[in-house]
Design a protein around this motif. Structure first.
Motif, PDB file in Angstrom:
ATOM      1  N   ASP A  10       0.857  -1.183   0.000  1.00 48.24           N
ATOM      2  CA  ASP A  10       0.000   0.000   0.000  1.00 48.24           C
ATOM      3  C   ASP A  10       0.893   1.233   0.000  1.00 48.24           C
ATOM      4  OD1 ASP A  10      -2.226  -1.609   0.199  1.00 48.24           O
ATOM      5  OD2 ASP A  10      -2.582  -1.208   2.334  1.00 48.24           O
ATOM      6  N   HIS A  51      -4.077   5.846   9.900  1.00 43.87           N
ATOM      7  CA  HIS A  51      -3.609   6.140   8.549  1.00 43.87           C
ATOM      8  C   HIS A  51      -3.362   4.873   7.744  1.00 43.87           C
ATOM      9  CE1 HIS A  51      -0.466   7.432   5.555  1.00 43.87           C
ATOM     10  NE2 HIS A  51      -1.408   8.328   5.341  1.00 43.87           N
ATOM     11  N   SER A  52      -2.921   3.796   8.374  1.00 45.35           N
ATOM     12  CA  SER A  52      -2.569   2.587   7.636  1.00 45.35           C
ATOM     13  C   SER A  52      -3.584   1.491   7.896  1.00 45.35           C
ATOM     14  CB  SER A  52      -1.195   2.103   8.048  1.00 45.35           C
ATOM     15  OG  SER A  52      -1.291   1.256   9.171  1.00 45.35           O
ATOM     16  N   ASN A  59       0.233   4.833   0.850  1.00 46.51           N
ATOM     17  CA  ASN A  59      -0.818   5.678   1.405  1.00 46.51           C
ATOM     18  C   ASN A  59      -0.443   7.156   1.320  1.00 46.51           C
ATOM     19  OD1 ASN A  59      -2.043   3.303   2.009  1.00 46.51           O
ATOM     20  ND2 ASN A  59      -2.165   3.626   4.226  1.00 46.51           N
ATOM     21  N   THR A 107      -3.437   4.778  -2.290  1.00 49.55           N
ATOM     22  CA  THR A 107      -4.736   5.157  -1.730  1.00 49.55           C
ATOM     23  C   THR A 107      -4.965   6.653  -1.896  1.00 49.55           C
ATOM     24  OG1 THR A 107      -3.823   5.561   0.449  1.00 49.55           O
ATOM     25  CG2 THR A 107      -4.620   3.342   0.000  1.00 49.55           C
TER      26      THR A 107
END
Lengths: 336, 336, 336, 336
Positions: free
Chosen positions: A23, A309-310, A25, A104
């Motif tokens: 990911d 956040h993650s 982000n 994201t």
């Protein structure tokens, strides 16, 4: 009452098969990705997140998957190890495949999207012959995830894992995790999702995901009872159908349905809600808790993750979940 | 004793799904194909041959498949129609696919081979959405054939056909018909053959074909009893394992095995033996004959076909089979 | 006047690069292919036919190409050898490719079509590194054919052959031979045809083929003079533009155009007309004949081939052409 | 002396065709990428960088390319616009292609590498028909870049652009920019690089890149003079061969060679050196400067970029280059 029973004498609690990816982000959020200038790197992929969640909850966890032979792949394996996840069956690709990426975009807590890189990714190249029967034989539960069914040879690897699980009496949970971009057609999706779900003890998905699976069937009113009953004719003991904000319902073979309260959250983004829910819920089921209590635990875990956040990095421990539930009971946390 | 029961009130006796192709048979035989200068065109493909056989035996027969939008495709549909086979579910490809070809080489009756053209063939492009549920619902028996499982979307179409058959109680026969050239790997073959066979009432294959399916299992001695027993734990009622010259054995759920005599033949080539055997055998089973009598009928049909130049064109009628059996009993036919 | 000059001291007269395939010609003609039951096998492919033609005309001929490792491939190599064509640079594929097929349909002499099998064919797999520089260096003329430009790596092999020809002063003839089915798009065709034609001394094509090449240019009136002039700015000495029944015109650098009479024929089919014309014409050019005489020779060769069942097998010898021209002069042959 | 002359009356100075992608530069550097946690996003791709450099130097600049229909693609177009680059011929893909990515790893200033995502990227999907002839016709110089030749249809788009440039007398510069990962084979690379270079006025590459192009030629000693001479037989006026730390040499048709001093730098990473050099050098050539002065300007621009974290963002303006050169002369900047 316990709906599934586990081989409690086995050394490994939980093994998942499927996607391992990265990911990326957005650091600057609440804006379109065009305006995001920096990104932070995390391990991602639904079964990866669930495994990390299970390990954080103290379960002895292992993973079956494939990573690229590059810096991203090495980071993933290292992260799993640091989270006490056994990686003996995480294979390194030798064909030049890349690591799947998910950028994201968080325009607002309610408006999140993902930009995917899924061409020629290592995780879909897992071969049937690379699946270790011995690992499945010594595990109490196997989790499969829908994205691993999207392409050959990963698809065949999952079906072989299911065959091994049946042979050795390993309980199978199926997180449908339908993501259109890796599939050739909705017909293909429906066919393989059904073939896989027939062999699973616990099936978890959204109403929309079950609709996708019923493409060639007659359930015009999208009735949960019709959906659940179909699977009880095969192997299922528990079918969890998620209805977004209206909450989730767990259906069981005895004709009952089970619900639980949800928890408030100061939402940053919606990503990771399903994975943390699955981890918390399956953890509860493995402890022999009631389905209601298990669902509640999953909901609390989800609320924690969507406030962060993650995804992977935010998977909570037992003390974190218990504290969060306590805070909610005290009215200290309110939905933002 | 009858091992399978049919919905006898249905209007269609037999429907097959899968490969429709063209055989190009060497006219000048008993030599390498390099020296063959002319070829004769026939309809081919295992399920096509079996359907033609069933229709010649007086069964009301239909086909589910896809043909190229060219002269070869039109020839196939026309030939099926002329053989009284319903073609309402034979779809014409619109993507520019070609018709599969099989050039036969007959170096000697015992040394036959095939040169295949299987790239971008229409039959493997059958879509799940093109399979008519209504046709399967009104048929007594559905035959699936292994080659149709080799590629998407034909593979998914077969799995959907199996789902329809289960839903409507249509008896399913599976002719394994393993042909390596269309498959990506033996692992892939094993996985999908097993997924399909789990859903079938009658499974017919050679010992080697069953070995292919047991790639990830433990049957080191290739024991027929181990093989058959596995399938009785799923849906199978009859498992026929063919041992070439040593003859075939039909295993049944009750633990019995059944054998029948074979017939002599003046062999021209070996092609088509399995297809004509399947037609004769399944015909007998549908008549409620004993398995021994059904197998004998299949063997006689096979002897007729291997004594002929073609496969599809040589599929015999009831009078032809009866006459052949009588001639054999009279000693008028001896193996060449 | 001679428009091209050759290295007359070289041991090999003519080498062609490109397609080697199999024609399967309908034996029962003047009907749709659906009703054709038998086919006869011949070597085919435009550069193969031209090479056979050149060899029949007494030229020392060689071929650069690739054949499948099967019965069809071995038949092709054997046929070339029997026609005295050097096959030292005909490579055998080792990847499982097949031989291209062309089934011919002759509904009437004026209504002919071809059913092509061109997926995964060996001839398009010729690698640049497999092209023998030495062979091109010792040949007077190299013929390239458009179909070989349709796909990699064959396309690159042709461009490398052109580079070798330039380096060694080998005269290059280009038979455009445009066949849409192997190309991805008309844009792609136009780009590579132009890149190749820039490097050729003699360019032969139909008006429609030159139009395809001028896709991104301004020649709205499809004027031959505009077409020809463009190529004289590159390497061309002779540009032959074929106008079907209206005959062909050869344009030359000096601004002249050249025409010749055509010959009557009892036409069976139109296939092979272009290939035999090219062989006859290029033969004349290599003998130092006038363009008019060369074109006449090509026309006579074409009339012979279209009066026959096959293409390659019917390529005429010098005595056959001379006899045919004499017969036409005597009025013994009239167009059917 | 001026080696190339431009249509000075044209409104657009410089147009580049080819790759537009995203660089994701490690924020935490001087370590393996496994340990880098955050990345900053920049526009990347060699021709993009050169265009940005030219625009910063005050040239009226345009771009011909294709971007993905996603956040990354929109960011790229927006960035070009903000840098005063005309984007009327930057097409947006409609097929679901992605934006190419380059993750940079900076282990040390001398040990840099790139992790590429180049599967199914939009930039390689530029179609010939999307190239605007009018834009090339009104530009003084066209820059092509090697990576755009790696795949169809982008490859054909470049060849068509070269044809338009020739037709309209637009000077063509070729930055070889060889990157193995997008090519099928080195043979393919050699063939297309040669076909393109034949049509270019200015060719810029490293010694190793020219070696790649000479794969099928005899220049065993890798002699620059042999390399340069070959291209003067085609269209080239200037051939720049870069020898890394030993500096670059510009060869010209008149047999001369030209060299210039390089500048010190506090190197952060090596990426972008070639692109900034090309921008500075081509700018000088377009101003009519001597080659020595042009090369010096390119060297100074390169020293500035390798002292910075990014490539595109660090492309210098004229005052920045002049100031940097002055500082170097003053001894204020020394190589780190």
């Amino acid at each position: 009452m316990s709906y599934v029973s586990f081989h409690t004498d086995r050394p490994t609690d939980f093994v998942a098969i499927g996607r391992l990816c990265i990911d990326l982000n957005a650091n600057e959020i609440n804006r379109p990705m065009e305006e995001t200038m920096t990104f932070t790197k995390y391990v991602g992929g639904s079964p990866a997140n669930i495994s990390i969640g299970m390990s954080r909850l103290g379960q002895k966890t292992a993973f079956i998957g494939k990573v690229a032979n590059d810096q991203m792949g090495r980071f993933i394996v290292d992260y799993l190890k640091r989270n006490n996840i056994e990686t003996s069956n995480v294979v390194t690709d030798q064909t030049g495949a890349v690591t799947g990426l998910a950028f994201t975009e968080i325009k607002s807590p309610a408006d999140c999207s993902i930009l995917m890189y899924r061409d020629q990714v290592a995780d879909l190249l897992l071969e049937p012959s690379e699946v270790q029967e011995e690992l499945i034989a010594r595990s109490k539960m196997l989790l499969i995830s829908g994205t691993a069914l999207a392409k050959s040879p990963s698809r065949e690897a999952v079906f072989l894992a299911l065959q091994y699980a049946k042979k050795h009496g390993t309980v199978v949970a199926f997180d449908i995790d339908y993501r259109p971009y890796t599939w050739t057609s909705e017909s293909e999706t429906a066919v393989y999702y059904n073939l896989a779900a027939e062999k699973c003890d616990i099936i978890i998905g959204t109403r929309e995901e079950f609709d996708t699976m019923e493409r060639f069937e007659s359930n015009a009113e999208h009735a949960d009872q019709v959906t659940a009953k179909k699977w009880f004719d095969y192997s299922a003991k528990i079918v969890v159908i998620k209805h977004g904000k209206e909450g989730s319902i767990a259906y069981t073979q005895d004709g009952l349905s089970h619900q639980a309260q949800s928890f408030p959250a100061k939402v940053i983004k919606t990503f990771g809600a399903g994975d943390s829910y699955a981890a918390g819920f399956l953890y509860g089921v493995m402890q022999g808790w009631t389905l209601e209590k298990s669902m509640e635990y999953g909901s609390a875990a989800a609320s924690i993750v969507i406030s962060s956040h993650s995804c992977s990095d935010a998977m909570p421990t037992n003390p974190q979940i218990q504290k969060y539930m306590e805070q909610c009971r005290q009215g200290e946390i309110a939905t933002s």
